[in-house]
Each structure stands twice: as C-alpha cells, then as structure tokens.
Design an enzyme around this catalytic site. Structure first.
Site, PDB file in Angstrom:
ATOM      1  N   LYS A  67     -11.386  -1.815  10.302  1.00 48.55           N
ATOM      2  CA  LYS A  67     -12.139  -3.081  10.218  1.00 48.55           C
ATOM      3  C   LYS A  67     -11.574  -4.203  11.093  1.00 48.55           C
ATOM      4  CE  LYS A  67     -13.440  -1.919   5.572  1.00 48.55           C
ATOM      5  NZ  LYS A  67     -14.139  -2.299   4.377  1.00 48.55           N
ATOM      6  N   ASP A  99     -18.447  -7.146   3.368  1.00 45.88           N
ATOM      7  CA  ASP A  99     -17.463  -6.966   2.283  1.00 45.88           C
ATOM      8  C   ASP A  99     -17.201  -8.267   1.524  1.00 45.88           C
ATOM      9  OD1 ASP A  99     -16.837  -4.278   2.579  1.00 45.88           O
ATOM     10  OD2 ASP A  99     -15.081  -4.642   3.852  1.00 45.88           O
TER      11      ASP A  99
HETATM   12  N1  LIG Z   1     -14.846  -0.882  -2.697  1.00 47.32           N
HETATM   13  C1  LIG Z   1     -15.196  -1.212  -1.472  1.00 47.32           C
HETATM   14  O1  LIG Z   1     -16.363  -1.456  -1.132  1.00 47.32           O
HETATM   15  C2  LIG Z   1     -14.127  -1.365  -0.440  1.00 47.32           C
HETATM   16  C3  LIG Z   1     -14.380  -2.153   0.682  1.00 47.32           C
HETATM   17  C4  LIG Z   1     -13.354  -2.295   1.603  1.00 47.32           C
HETATM   18  C5  LIG Z   1     -12.155  -1.645   1.433  1.00 47.32           C
HETATM   19  N2  LIG Z   1     -11.968  -0.871   0.332  1.00 47.32           N
HETATM   20  C6  LIG Z   1     -10.672  -0.212   0.120  1.00 47.32           C
HETATM   21  O2  LIG Z   1      -9.646  -1.164   0.347  1.00 47.32           O
HETATM   22  C7  LIG Z   1      -8.511  -0.510   0.898  1.00 47.32           C
HETATM   23  C8  LIG Z   1      -8.056  -1.212   2.180  1.00 47.32           C
HETATM   24  O3  LIG Z   1      -9.045  -1.031   3.173  1.00 47.32           O
HETATM   25  P1  LIG Z   1      -8.915  -1.753   4.599  1.00 47.32           P
HETATM   26  O4  LIG Z   1     -10.168  -1.504   5.307  1.00 47.32           O
HETATM   27  O5  LIG Z   1      -8.404  -3.146   4.432  1.00 47.32           O
HETATM   28  O6  LIG Z   1      -7.739  -0.900   5.288  1.00 47.32           O
HETATM   29  P2  LIG Z   1      -6.670  -1.399   6.362  1.00 47.32           P
HETATM   30  O7  LIG Z   1      -7.222  -2.450   7.239  1.00 47.32           O
HETATM   31  O8  LIG Z   1      -6.134  -0.157   6.987  1.00 47.32           O
HETATM   32  O9  LIG Z   1      -5.507  -2.075   5.462  1.00 47.32           O
HETATM   33  C9  LIG Z   1      -4.703  -1.274   4.628  1.00 47.32           C
HETATM   34  C10 LIG Z   1      -3.851  -2.166   3.722  1.00 47.32           C
HETATM   35  O10 LIG Z   1      -3.090  -1.317   2.852  1.00 47.32           O
HETATM   36  C11 LIG Z   1      -1.697  -1.540   3.088  1.00 47.32           C
HETATM   37  N3  LIG Z   1      -0.989  -0.255   2.976  1.00 47.32           N
HETATM   38  C12 LIG Z   1      -1.367   0.921   3.537  1.00 47.32           C
HETATM   39  N4  LIG Z   1      -0.472   1.880   3.203  1.00 47.32           N
HETATM   40  C13 LIG Z   1       0.479   1.287   2.436  1.00 47.32           C
HETATM   41  C14 LIG Z   1       1.676   1.756   1.798  1.00 47.32           C
HETATM   42  N5  LIG Z   1       2.059   3.038   1.898  1.00 47.32           N
HETATM   43  N6  LIG Z   1       2.410   0.889   1.073  1.00 47.32           N
HETATM   44  C15 LIG Z   1       2.009  -0.413   0.965  1.00 47.32           C
HETATM   45  N7  LIG Z   1       0.890  -0.923   1.561  1.00 47.32           N
HETATM   46  C16 LIG Z   1       0.142  -0.070   2.292  1.00 47.32           C
HETATM   47  C17 LIG Z   1      -1.608  -2.107   4.499  1.00 47.32           C
HETATM   48  O11 LIG Z   1      -0.416  -2.798   4.654  1.00 47.32           O
HETATM   49  P3  LIG Z   1       0.180  -3.078   6.155  1.00 47.32           P
HETATM   50  O12 LIG Z   1      -0.471  -4.351   6.625  1.00 47.32           O
HETATM   51  O13 LIG Z   1       1.629  -3.206   5.938  1.00 47.32           O
HETATM   52  O14 LIG Z   1      -0.193  -1.895   7.012  1.00 47.32           O
HETATM   53  C18 LIG Z   1      -2.850  -3.014   4.480  1.00 47.32           C
HETATM   54  O15 LIG Z   1      -2.609  -4.177   3.752  1.00 47.32           O
HETATM   55  C19 LIG Z   1      -8.916   0.947   1.113  1.00 47.32           C
HETATM   56  O16 LIG Z   1      -8.477   1.690  -0.003  1.00 47.32           O
HETATM   57  C20 LIG Z   1     -10.423   0.895   1.141  1.00 47.32           C
HETATM   58  O17 LIG Z   1     -10.998   2.129   0.729  1.00 47.32           O
HETATM   59  C21 LIG Z   1     -12.925  -0.719  -0.602  1.00 47.32           C
END
Ligand SMILES: NC(=O)c1ccc[n+]([C@@H]2O[C@H](COP(=O)([O-])OP(=O)(O)OC[C@H]3O[C@@H](n4cnc5c(N)ncnc54)[C@H](OP(=O)(O)O)[C@@H]3O)[C@@H](O)[C@H]2O)c1
Length: 313
Positions: free
Chosen positions: A82, A137
């Site tokens: 994203k 979102d």
């Molecule tokens: N329900 C819905 O409609 C919806 C909508 C959007 C997103 N989501 C969910 O929200 C989550 C994040 O999505 P995103 O698009 O924001 O992904 P993203 O841009 O890749 O961000 C991932 C986030 O998770 C953190 N993270 C990843 N691995 C980690 C670990 N091992 N330990 C601690 N922190 C970790 C990252 O921290 P760093 O900055 O340190 O890398 C970052 O803050 C996903 O699970 C996604 O499926 C759901």
C-alpha cells in the site's frame, strides 16, 4: 485464483469477454476479498471475476503494468504494497493523498473533455489507460469501529500498533476524526516517528506520542500483520500495557477470525472485533469506484461470513 470456495451460482461462465479484478499481496492466500467480490459481481450480473495474485513487492510495478495491459478493471493492494504503490500510480485520488496509502487501483481513461472514465464504466475513446490510486481503508476503519466495537473515535484515547500502509491510513484518519491522544507503536521506530511528525503538523489538536500509554485507553487497534501466521507473537507487549486497560480491541487481521490478540482481549473482558467489517466497507467502496453502481453490501457481508466462519480453515 486463491479462494477455494465455489463461485456463487449466479456467476455466468468464464468467456473471452470476462474481465478481471485482483488483490495483489505477499502473502495473499489469507485474503477473503475474492469470495466477497465474486459474490458481489454475481449479484450485480457483471461478467467480471476477482482473483488473488501473490506479487513480490520488488515486482509490484510490473504487476500493475501487466494488469493495465491485460485489460483489468481494477486492483486491491494488501500487505506490503500500500505504501510502495503511492509512487507507482499515474494519478492519485485525494483519498490516497490525504491518507498516504493506496489500497484500490482503478484503471481508466481521460475522455476528450478531461473527465475520468473507469474502464469498468464505459468507453472513453482511444486515450491511454491510466492507473488511479485511491484509499478506501481509512473511512472503512472508522465505520467498522463504530459498528463493531460501538466506539466513537472522536475524543478517544487510542493505542495504534503498526505504521505500515494500513496503520498510516488509520492514524491519519483517526487524527482527522479528532481523537484526543494517539500512541504509536511500531517495530521500526523511525516509521512511527515520521508518522507522528506528520500528524503534529496536519492535526495540531491531536496529542501524539511514541510508545505505550501510561493510562487507560478506549481503543487498541492492531494494524500490524502479526496474527496472520500461526505462531506469530502478540503485536502488543503485555508487560508494557495490560490489555484490560482498553475498552475495545480491534484487530485488522480477520483470518484467523479469532487472533491471539482478540483471545487475550476477550479473556480480559474487553470488547473485541476482527477486521471483517473494515474489509467489507473498503471492498464495497472499491467496487463502487470500479463499477459506478451501489455495492450489494448484504451479499458481500454474507459471503465474508461464509468464507471466514464456514469456509477455509
Ligand atoms: N481488515 C481489513 O480490511 C484490512 C485492511 C488493511 C490491512 N489489513 C491488515 O493489516 C495488516 C497490515 O497491513 P499493511 O497493508 O499495513 O501492511 P504493511 O504496509 O506491510 O505494514 C505491516 C506492518 O506490520 C508490522 N510488522 C510486520 N511484521 C512484523 C513483525 N514480525 N513484528 C512486528 N511488527 C511487524 C510492520 O512494521 P515495520 O514498519 O517495522 O515493518 C508494519 O507496521 C495486515 O495484516 C493486513 O492484512 C486489514
């Protein structure tokens, strides 16, 4: 195609005229978007299909280009695309600029008057197909917090875990909604600090802090990807913040439906919700952008319930 559930009966046969939409992510197999959107496309009688494609972030640019040239209607983007996608769009809608992330791509053309015409809504002549990035979102999280946790974010104290694409959009949208204090915790501290600095400039009435609260909060919101994989540790350090200090805990993760964080929250007596409501409303908004028609929200909700609670384990 990633979803293993059978397509809704009302979808017609795949033909050479069938058009595609897709969610791109890594991982993507957990996504319930194909089930939700295919049910909706069937209900609308559109000869489109929605698939999931695992795309390495290093090749996101080529994947979006490929989709454009293959005549796709549009895309959704999930973890970790994203933020990267903001730089890859031909055009950004105000929502993507405002909330700093792209989760929906619409392919379309400018007609001779300069008006935007999505490819899913008609022919705008021979001008080149462009990609236009939106964020659906941010509004979806506010609506789902209201409906699923029955919490009004305005004036609330919020602990937000994660500052990736979804976390960033949520933080900015919550700040715009008028939360009183926002605590940001992220594995990469600099990312949280950059987000905090942006909020301080854009929303000076919101108090924003890095780290865990030393007080009770109304909402804990998980926007990290922790909880998606079996064996993931909690996104929250319980030694630094006891979960019973929250009224409500919202986990954007929706598969598994009951994440370890939500289990902890319920055990502690908090209201708890997974991210199904957010998925529903961001998806409904995306479908309306692609098709120009009202999304069949009840059909989409039912498909999600089936997929998450009665579908793939
Ligand atoms: N329900 C819905 O409609 C919806 C909508 C959007 C997103 N989501 C969910 O929200 C989550 C994040 O999505 P995103 O698009 O924001 O992904 P993203 O841009 O890749 O961000 C991932 C986030 O998770 C953190 N993270 C990843 N691995 C980690 C670990 N091992 N330990 C601690 N922190 C970790 C990252 O921290 P760093 O900055 O340190 O890398 C970052 O803050 C996903 O699970 C996604 O499926 C759901």
């Amino acid at each position: 195609m990633q979803s293993m559930s059978s397509p809704p009966a009302c979808q017609g046969p795949l033909t050479a005229a069938t058009r595609l939409c897709a969610v791109l992510g890594a991982p993507v197999r957990h996504s319930a978007s194909p089930a939700m959107h295919n049910a909706a496309l069937g209900a609308l009688g559109l000869d489109w299909r929605y698939v999931g494609c695992e795309v390495d972030p290093l090749h996101l640019r080529e994947a979006i280009e490929g989709a454009r040239h293959l005549g796709f209607i549009g895309l959704n983007l999930t973890v970790p695309h994203k933020l990267i996608a903001v730089e890859l769009m031909d055009e950004l809608d105000g929502s993507a600029v405002e909330w700093g992330a792209v989760n929906t791509v619409v392919f379309g053309r400018r007609n001779p008057s300069g008006d935007w015409v999505p490819v899913g809504q008609g022919d705008a002549g021979g001008s080149p197909v462009l990609s236009r990035g939106y964020n659906t979102d941010a509004d979806a999280i506010i609506r789902s917090l209201n409906e699923d946790l029955e919490i009004e974010p305005r004036s609330a104290r919020v602990l937000l875990l994660g500052a990736g694409g979804a976390g960033r959009a949520a933080a900015l949208r919550l700040a715009a909604e008028g939360v009183s204090v926002l605590w940001l915790v992220n594995r990469t501290r600099e990312r949280a600090e950059a987000l905090a600095a942006e909020i301080e400039i854009r929303f000076p009435n919101v108090e924003v802090r890095i780290g865990y609260p030393d007080t009770d909060v109304e909402i804990v919101l998980n926007a990290t990807s922790l909880g998606l994989k079996p064996g993931d540790h909690l996104p929250l350090d319980l030694n630094q913040f006891a979960i019973d200090r929250a009224d409500g805990v919202y986990d954007m993760v929706y598969r598994p439906a009951e994440t370890p964080l939500l289990c902890e929250a319920r055990r502690a007596g908090c209201r708890a919700s997974n991210g199904l409501g957010m998925l529903l409303y961001q998806g409904a908004a995306a479908l309306e952008l692609w098709s120009g028609r009202p999304a069949p929200v009840a059909v989409m909700r039912e498909a999600l319930q089936r997929e998450i609670h009665g579908g793939i384990p």
